[in-house]
Write an enzyme that holds these catalytic residues in place. Structure first.
Site, mmCIF file in Angstrom:
data_model
loop_
_atom_site.group_PDB
_atom_site.id
_atom_site.type_symbol
_atom_site.label_atom_id
_atom_site.label_comp_id
_atom_site.label_asym_id
_atom_site.label_seq_id
_atom_site.Cartn_x
_atom_site.Cartn_y
_atom_site.Cartn_z
ATOM 1 N N TYR A 124 0.901 -1.280 0.098
ATOM 2 C CA TYR A 124 -0.043 -0.137 0.140
ATOM 3 C C TYR A 124 0.733 1.232 0.207
ATOM 4 O O TYR A 124 0.700 2.209 -0.637
ATOM 5 C CB TYR A 124 -0.970 0.020 1.402
ATOM 6 C CG TYR A 124 -1.904 -1.195 1.334
ATOM 7 C CD1 TYR A 124 -3.188 -1.035 0.517
ATOM 8 C CD2 TYR A 124 -1.508 -2.237 2.089
ATOM 9 C CE1 TYR A 124 -3.848 -2.167 0.449
ATOM 10 C CE2 TYR A 124 -2.466 -3.364 1.869
ATOM 11 C CZ TYR A 124 -3.618 -3.349 1.098
ATOM 12 O OH TYR A 124 -4.416 -4.302 1.007
ATOM 13 N N ASN A 147 -12.563 -0.786 -4.675
ATOM 14 C CA ASN A 147 -12.178 -0.965 -5.966
ATOM 15 C C ASN A 147 -13.351 -1.634 -6.691
ATOM 16 O O ASN A 147 -13.931 -2.516 -6.739
ATOM 17 C CB ASN A 147 -10.668 -2.007 -6.261
ATOM 18 C CG ASN A 147 -10.556 -2.167 -7.643
ATOM 19 O OD1 ASN A 147 -10.979 -1.720 -8.702
ATOM 20 N ND2 ASN A 147 -9.545 -3.330 -7.985
ATOM 21 N N CYS A 155 -5.957 -5.530 -7.318
ATOM 22 C CA CYS A 155 -5.831 -4.881 -5.981
ATOM 23 C C CYS A 155 -5.338 -6.358 -5.084
ATOM 24 O O CYS A 155 -4.925 -6.048 -4.000
ATOM 25 C CB CYS A 155 -7.081 -4.406 -5.412
ATOM 26 S SG CYS A 155 -8.636 -5.262 -5.532
ATOM 27 N N HIS A 156 -5.515 -7.363 -5.698
ATOM 28 C CA HIS A 156 -5.065 -8.468 -4.944
ATOM 29 C C HIS A 156 -3.531 -8.682 -5.138
ATOM 30 O O HIS A 156 -3.145 -9.472 -3.847
ATOM 31 C CB HIS A 156 -5.752 -10.161 -5.492
ATOM 32 C CG HIS A 156 -5.300 -10.372 -7.166
ATOM 33 N ND1 HIS A 156 -6.033 -9.404 -8.037
ATOM 34 C CD2 HIS A 156 -4.427 -10.853 -7.704
ATOM 35 C CE1 HIS A 156 -5.524 -9.971 -9.395
ATOM 36 N NE2 HIS A 156 -4.167 -10.633 -9.083
ATOM 37 N N GLU A 182 -1.568 -16.987 -9.933
ATOM 38 C CA GLU A 182 -0.446 -16.152 -11.039
ATOM 39 C C GLU A 182 0.918 -16.658 -10.625
ATOM 40 O O GLU A 182 2.024 -16.026 -11.122
ATOM 41 C CB GLU A 182 -0.610 -14.452 -10.633
ATOM 42 C CG GLU A 182 -1.945 -13.881 -10.911
ATOM 43 C CD GLU A 182 -1.999 -12.519 -10.792
ATOM 44 O OE1 GLU A 182 -0.999 -12.049 -10.140
ATOM 45 O OE2 GLU A 182 -3.277 -12.092 -11.062
#
Lengths: 186, 153
Positions: A124, A147, A155-156, A182
């Site tokens: 952040y 979001n 945002c993950h 991912e």
């Protein structure tokens, strides 16, 4: 005397083809559960882990106008890219986004967020620094929490400075699952 | 003055009224042509939806559009003999003619007048369209007509 599925489908298709829909939406299946997806002619406007449309339609109407209609065709592009993403065949989204009605700070944070690469994480604080507001980590957290287009705006991939996952509006389970998909190191 | 109802997202409006619209159209143009007329009705509603100023009387509004579409459908196909049985319906004044006349009436009276004298709907259906009692629908239509008479004098 009910409206047949075929008649219903034809009306929705015609409405979309004629450009009479301010915001089209549909529910898209995914490995993290059904997703509510909404798009206008400007682009993808919303993704929600709550597939129940009723809660969202009023909000979309305020953004785009009252002609909010379920329209599978409106979200075809997003559906295709999401399918590719979830099957590991896509790392970056090429969708145009409809960010109408968002405050400038939010838009600039989301634009920076969109640059965080697939499979990597940031914090952040780092995101705050990149928009030139290094002390605004908390405000960045709020932007992540609200979001409107999670997954596509990743945002993950944003975690706490000590590496803990902190939170996710769609639930921490989903955050973990997306990062695992991912191949991020947690 | 009562607060106006907010305009709902079109999806809610469509879900709420589609069955009634189809029912009206089947009665007016027959089930064979009702599907095209149904699509036409809701496409016209979509076209006008952005210009709505409030969400009052949406049911009466969409049934009025459906009535217009039914008239257009019957006009287009009037020469066919199969339509003779409904031929008497075709000469009722179209909403286009009634619209400027009733312009300026309070919305409920206007809807009642148009549905009664434009589309020849019985009062129980007008009441359903307006979401009021049959007596109230009758009252609204007659008050509306009296108001129009006074205006034309």
């Amino acid at each position: 005397m009910t409206v047949s599925p075929d008649l219903d489908r034809r009306f929705r298709e015609a409405a979309t083809t004629m450009g009479l829909v301010d915001m089209g939406f549909d529910v898209v299946d995914s490995p993290v559960g059904p997703l509510f997806v909404a798009a206008s002619e400007r682009g993808l406007a919303a993704i929600s882990f709550d597939p129940e449309p009723d809660a969202q339609l009023e909000r979309l109407a305020r953004i785009a106008g009252p002609r909010v209609l379920r329209s599978p065709r409106s979200v075809d592009g997003a559906r295709r890219e999401l399918d590719q993403y979830f099957s590991g065949r896509r790392q970056a989204f090429d969708l145009t986004l409809d960010l109408r009605a968002l405050p400038p700070f939010t838009v600039s944070v989301l634009q920076e967020l969109a640059r965080v690469p697939y499979g990597e994480t940031t914090t952040y604080g780092a995101l705050a620094a990149r928009v030139g507001r290094p002390r605004a980590a908390r405000a960045v957290g709020t932007v992540m929490n609200r979001n409107r287009i999670p997954i596509v705006l990743p945002c993950h991939r944003v975690v706490g400075s000590s590496g803990d996952l902190v939170g996710y509006a769609g639930g921490l389970d989903r955050k973990v699952k997306l990062l695992q998909l991912e191949g991020a190191t947690l | 003055m009562m607060q106006s109802v907010a305009i709902p997202p079109f999806e809610h409006f469509y879900e709420q009224h589609r069955t009634d619209v189809l029912r009206l159209l089947r009665r007016r143009v027959g089930s064979e042509r009702a599907e095209d007329a149904f699509q036409e009705t809701f496409l016209r509603a979509l076209q006008a939806y952005r210009r709505l100023e409030h969400g009052d009387h949406l049911r009466a509004w969409v049934l009025t559009i459906a009535g217009n579409v039914a008239i257009d459908t019957l006009r287009r196909t009037r020469p066919q003999s199969e339509l003779l049985e409904t031929g008497a319906d075709d000469d009722r004044p179209a909403f286009e003619e009634l619209a400027p006349m009733t312009d300026g009436l309070p919305p409920k009276e206007r809807a009642a007048v148009v549905l009664r004298y434009g589309y020849d709907l019985p009062y129980d259906q007008i009441a359903a369209a307006l979401g009021s009692s049959e007596e109230a629908a009758r009252q609204a239509a007659s008050t509306g007509v009296r108001r129009l008479r006074r205006r034309s004098q």
